[in-house]
Structures are given as C-alpha cells and as structure tokens.
Scaffold this active site. Structure first.
Site, PDB file in Angstrom:
ATOM      1  N   CYS A 158       0.818  -1.225   0.000  1.00  0.00           N
ATOM      2  CA  CYS A 158       0.000   0.000   0.000  1.00  0.00           C
ATOM      3  C   CYS A 158       0.853   1.277   0.000  1.00  0.00           C
ATOM      4  O   CYS A 158       0.448   2.299  -0.560  1.00  0.00           O
ATOM      5  CB  CYS A 158      -0.922   0.003   1.208  1.00  0.00           C
ATOM      6  N   HIS A 251      -2.652   6.972   2.811  1.00  0.00           N
ATOM      7  CA  HIS A 251      -1.201   7.103   2.967  1.00  0.00           C
ATOM      8  C   HIS A 251      -0.737   8.310   2.142  1.00  0.00           C
ATOM      9  O   HIS A 251      -0.990   8.392   0.934  1.00  0.00           O
ATOM     10  CB  HIS A 251      -0.476   5.861   2.438  1.00  0.00           C
TER      11      HIS A 251
HETATM   12  N1  LIG Z   1      -4.625  -3.324   6.176  1.00  0.00           N
HETATM   13  C1  LIG Z   1      -4.002  -2.935   5.062  1.00  0.00           C
HETATM   14  O1  LIG Z   1      -4.115  -1.781   4.587  1.00  0.00           O
HETATM   15  C2  LIG Z   1      -3.090  -3.887   4.318  1.00  0.00           C
HETATM   16  C3  LIG Z   1      -2.522  -3.440   3.130  1.00  0.00           C
HETATM   17  C4  LIG Z   1      -1.710  -4.315   2.400  1.00  0.00           C
HETATM   18  C5  LIG Z   1      -1.495  -5.586   2.881  1.00  0.00           C
HETATM   19  N2  LIG Z   1      -2.041  -6.018   4.047  1.00  0.00           N
HETATM   20  C6  LIG Z   1      -1.789  -7.414   4.423  1.00  0.00           C
HETATM   21  O2  LIG Z   1      -3.028  -8.154   4.242  1.00  0.00           O
HETATM   22  C7  LIG Z   1      -3.125  -9.206   5.186  1.00  0.00           C
HETATM   23  C8  LIG Z   1      -4.405  -9.016   5.976  1.00  0.00           C
HETATM   24  O3  LIG Z   1      -4.339  -7.774   6.651  1.00  0.00           O
HETATM   25  P1  LIG Z   1      -5.515  -7.260   7.574  1.00  0.00           P
HETATM   26  O4  LIG Z   1      -5.145  -5.890   7.966  1.00  0.00           O
HETATM   27  O5  LIG Z   1      -6.834  -7.476   6.892  1.00  0.00           O
HETATM   28  O6  LIG Z   1      -5.401  -8.288   8.830  1.00  0.00           O
HETATM   29  P2  LIG Z   1      -6.483  -8.661   9.916  1.00  0.00           P
HETATM   30  O7  LIG Z   1      -7.530  -7.619  10.028  1.00  0.00           O
HETATM   31  O8  LIG Z   1      -5.744  -9.076  11.130  1.00  0.00           O
HETATM   32  O9  LIG Z   1      -7.218  -9.990   9.292  1.00  0.00           O
HETATM   33  C9  LIG Z   1      -6.557 -11.199   9.183  1.00  0.00           C
HETATM   34  C10 LIG Z   1      -7.417 -12.281   8.529  1.00  0.00           C
HETATM   35  O10 LIG Z   1      -6.632 -13.485   8.469  1.00  0.00           O
HETATM   36  C11 LIG Z   1      -7.297 -14.523   9.196  1.00  0.00           C
HETATM   37  N3  LIG Z   1      -6.297 -15.339   9.915  1.00  0.00           N
HETATM   38  C12 LIG Z   1      -5.500 -14.931  10.936  1.00  0.00           C
HETATM   39  N4  LIG Z   1      -4.748 -15.989  11.377  1.00  0.00           N
HETATM   40  C13 LIG Z   1      -5.088 -17.050  10.595  1.00  0.00           C
HETATM   41  C14 LIG Z   1      -4.673 -18.399  10.562  1.00  0.00           C
HETATM   42  N5  LIG Z   1      -3.757 -18.883  11.397  1.00  0.00           N
HETATM   43  N6  LIG Z   1      -5.220 -19.212   9.633  1.00  0.00           N
HETATM   44  C15 LIG Z   1      -6.157 -18.752   8.763  1.00  0.00           C
HETATM   45  N7  LIG Z   1      -6.596 -17.458   8.751  1.00  0.00           N
HETATM   46  C16 LIG Z   1      -6.066 -16.632   9.662  1.00  0.00           C
HETATM   47  C17 LIG Z   1      -8.212 -13.818  10.154  1.00  0.00           C
HETATM   48  O11 LIG Z   1      -9.285 -14.700  10.520  1.00  0.00           O
HETATM   49  P3  LIG Z   1     -10.006 -14.612  11.977  1.00  0.00           P
HETATM   50  O12 LIG Z   1     -10.922 -13.420  11.913  1.00  0.00           O
HETATM   51  O13 LIG Z   1     -10.741 -15.883  12.047  1.00  0.00           O
HETATM   52  O14 LIG Z   1      -8.928 -14.453  13.000  1.00  0.00           O
HETATM   53  C18 LIG Z   1      -8.683 -12.646   9.305  1.00  0.00           C
HETATM   54  O15 LIG Z   1      -9.686 -13.057   8.400  1.00  0.00           O
HETATM   55  C19 LIG Z   1      -1.858  -9.111   6.053  1.00  0.00           C
HETATM   56  O16 LIG Z   1      -0.916 -10.030   5.546  1.00  0.00           O
HETATM   57  C20 LIG Z   1      -1.408  -7.673   5.867  1.00  0.00           C
HETATM   58  O17 LIG Z   1      -0.021  -7.554   6.060  1.00  0.00           O
HETATM   59  C21 LIG Z   1      -2.854  -5.194   4.768  1.00  0.00           C
END
Ligand SMILES: NC(=O)c1ccc[n+]([C@@H]2O[C@H](COP(=O)([O-])OP(=O)(O)OC[C@H]3O[C@@H](n4cnc5c(N)ncnc54)[C@H](OP(=O)(O)O)[C@@H]3O)[C@@H](O)[C@H]2O)c1
Length: 361
Positions: A158, A251
C-alpha cells in the site's frame, strides 16, 4: 458477463477481507460465494464471526451475512466452490506462501494482497495502469506448478501507490534518485482508533518491514519480463522513511526526485493528467476514469478531502515545485485499503479476467 464468476475471500473477516466484501457488493462480474478465515471463525455465520469487528463505513452486505465461514486451511473444500480467490490472510510468510500455492495447485487462481509471493520470480506484481504486461509470466509459473489454470498474482504494498504512478508517468525523463517519507494510516495495520487508542495524537517512526518494501517494490513494478521471470529495474534509487500517523485511511508521501533529463513543471503535470493504462482503455468496472489527478492548490492533497477520489481508486498529487537540492518535490496521496489493498487486487482480477487468465472453472 452472462454468469458471474464465483469468488472466495481468504481472510474475509479481517480489515482487508472486509474491504473486499464491501467492494464486491453488486460487482458486475464477480459474486462472493465463499468467505474463509481462521479455524476460530470457521463454522460461524459471517455476521457472527465478524461481530463487532466490522470496520467499513457502509453496512455489511446482506448477501454475505448468512454465509457460513469456511476454514482457510481446508483448501480442496474452499477451492471446489469457487472460480478464483482473493487472499488477505494474516499468517506467517511461509504459511501464506504455502497456502496460496496450494490453492493455485487446485487450479484456482489466487489474486493476493499479501507480500509473501511479491518476490517469487514468476509471480507478477501488478498495478494495472503500469505493468499489465508482467502477467505474461503466468505461463511460466503454471509450467512450474504443473497447472493449466491455477496461478498466483499479487499487488504491491500500500505504501508505494502514492508515488510509484508518478515514476511510471515520468519514465521518459529518467527518474534516477527518489527520497520519500510516507505518512501511513492506521488501517494499514488493520486497526481503527478504537482498537489502537495509543495512536490518538501520536506519531510512531517505525513500521516493520515497510521501508524496504517502499524502496524495492517500485523497482519490480517498473521492471521487465525476461525468460519467464520479472527482472527489477535498476533505477531510480529510492530511499524511504515510513511513519505511522493518526489518520484512519490514506497514505501520504512527501517526495524529492532527480531526473536524468530535467523536465519542466508543466511537462510533469501534463504527463500525470494523460497517464492511463489497460483499465481505462478496456473500461474495467473498478477502473478510475482519471488514475492520477493533479491539484494546484497549495493546501492539497488533504486526507479528508482527497482520499476517496475516484472511490479510493485514484491517486492525488499536489505541491509539485522545484527544490533547492533535488530537481523537484511533491506530495502524493492514495487510499491504502482501497487502491493500496483490496481495490488494487479487484482491479488486477478484472484485468486478468479481461485478458482471459481467469474464467469459469
Ligand atoms: N490493512 C491494510 O491496509 C493492508 C494493506 C496491504 C497488505 N495487508 C496485508 O493483508 C493481510 C491481511 O491484513 P488485515 O489488515 O486485513 O489483517 P487482519 O484484520 O488481522 O485480518 C486477518 C485475517 O486473516 C485470518 N487469519 C488470521 N490468522 C489465521 C490463521 N492462522 N489461519 C487462517 N486465517 C487466519 C483472520 O481470521 P479470523 O478473523 O478468524 O482471525 C482474518 O480473516 C496481512 O498479511 C497484511 O499484512 C494489509
């Protein structure tokens, strides 16, 4: 499209997963039929699994409320219900690498928001206005995986979306040195102020892993395909500092730049205004009409006024001016969870569909 493609979202309950759910409501080509998350959420309805964690400004779409959440790790079961998946799971890098590859091997294309495969040589990392030709490497990847339709494609981090479009639009002038400071929103860490109160009135001068991504990923996007691999560009040299700021979405980047051939300010603005790519030419459903807008007012871009430009899919540039040390400096702004995450991935999937890489199983 006569019949919509069946879509699964891996990590559907998280911040980025929710953004996918919101963006895909009423999508003309894609229909969310499967939502998958960790074993903690599996077996519950999507509404119950998300509970009070719903972070979008719009209500949860009715079509997903009652879907029973699948376990991301039950790959065959999820794969058989969908034509392709979006991936936004938060697991270790090694686990994400393995699980995305496992989905691809079930002949299910994976369009990922995660960083795990961003440097896998035959995995394309694409901003559809800039480098759709990188999707060519998918053929080499399929040969490696032994698949006929399964593959992985990713979108970049991002943090780079607020300045990389300028580097592409200004390519003819040879950008050679770039110094960036990013001011990154808390939703980039999957958080709101409710679950990160320490960020109110605060600045944190560190975001793990982000500076390297911000310096290196633009070079891969600006690179070329050679012998079934992406070879990164050598220039510009980029130096970046990433700072977390008390902003929910958006950002901002403050950028200094040197060129091989110094252009005029007017030339630079003209190239931004005229910059477009495959999504605009093909009229893709999520494509911004104008990818990059330039605002001449001294106090723009502002997060609250400009982050939702083109529904969060456009990039806003302002304050372009000559600098005492570098050729020019400017400010960029993009929406980190729309253009920078789920929206960027949806646009990649639309591009892949339009180019015939994704279709019905
Ligand atoms: N936020 C952003 O702007 C952004 C931008 C670019 C990239 N990212 C990347 O995108 C990914 C998700 O980010 P996020 O901000 O959406 O994270 P988040 O809100 O913490 O959501 C994580 C997701 O992954 C699932 N999960 C966690 N542990 C797991 C496991 N052991 N096995 C299977 N599923 C699991 C969670 O399920 P439960 O609800 O069941 O725990 C939830 O659906 C990350 O790798 C992050 O680095 C985020």
């Amino acid at each position: 499209m006569e019949k919509k493609l069946r879509v699964g979202i891996l990590g559907a309950t998280g911040m980025v997963g929710q953004r996918f759910v919101a963006l895909l409501e009423n999508h003309p080509w894609f229909e969310v039929v499967t939502v998958a998350a960790s074993p903690r959420s599996a077996g519950k309805t999507y509404e119950a699994a998300v509970g009070s964690r719903w972070k979008m400004a719009t209500p949860m779409p009715d079509a997903v409320r009652g879907l029973v959440v699948a376990n991301v790790n039950e790959v065959d079961k999820v794969a058989e219900s969908v034509d392709f998946v979006f991936s936004a799971v938060d697991m270790t890098k090694a686990e994400i690498k393995a699980i995305e590859e496992a989905y691809a091997r079930t002949e299910t294309p994976v369009v990922s928001n995660n960083s795990a495969h961003r440097w896998t040589p035959d995995v394309p990392m694409v901003v559809p206005e800039i480098n759709t030709e990188h999707f060519e490497v998918i053929e080499a990847q399929k040969q490696r995986l032994g698949t006929s339709r399964g593959f992985i494609a990713v979108k970049p981090n991002c943090s780079i979306q607020s300045y990389t479009p300028c580097l592409a639009a200004w390519k003819e002038f040879g950008p050679k040195e770039v110094v960036v400071t990013t001011y990154q929103a808390i939703s980039g860490a999957g958080k709101t102020f409710k679950d990160w109160p320490e960020m109110v009135e605060n600045i944190i001068p560190y975001i793990g892993g982000e500076e390297e991504k911000s310096e290196q990923e633009p070079l891969r996007v600006l690179g070329k395909v050679e012998n079934g691999e992406i070879v990164k560009a050598q220039l510009p040299k980029i130096s970046c500092q990433c700072v977390r700021v008390p902003v929910l979405n958006g950002h901002t980047a403050a950028v200094f730049i040197n060129f091989e051939k110094k252009p005029t300010k007017e030339q630079l603005i003209e190239r931004l205004a005229g910059f477009k790519g495959f999504p605009q030419e093909a009229g893709l459903p999520s494509a911004p009409k104008q990818f990059v807008q330039y605002l001449a007012d001294d106090d723009r871009p502002q997060v609250t006024l400009d982050v939702d430009y083109e529904h969060g899919m456009g990039v806003t540039i302002g304050r372009l001016r000559e600098d005492a040390i570098y050729d020019f400096k400017f400010i960029g702004l993009s929406h980190n969870t729309v253009r920078g995450a789920a929206g960027g991935a949806v646009l990649c999937a639309e591009t892949l569909t339009a180019k015939g890489f994704i279709g019905h199983k």
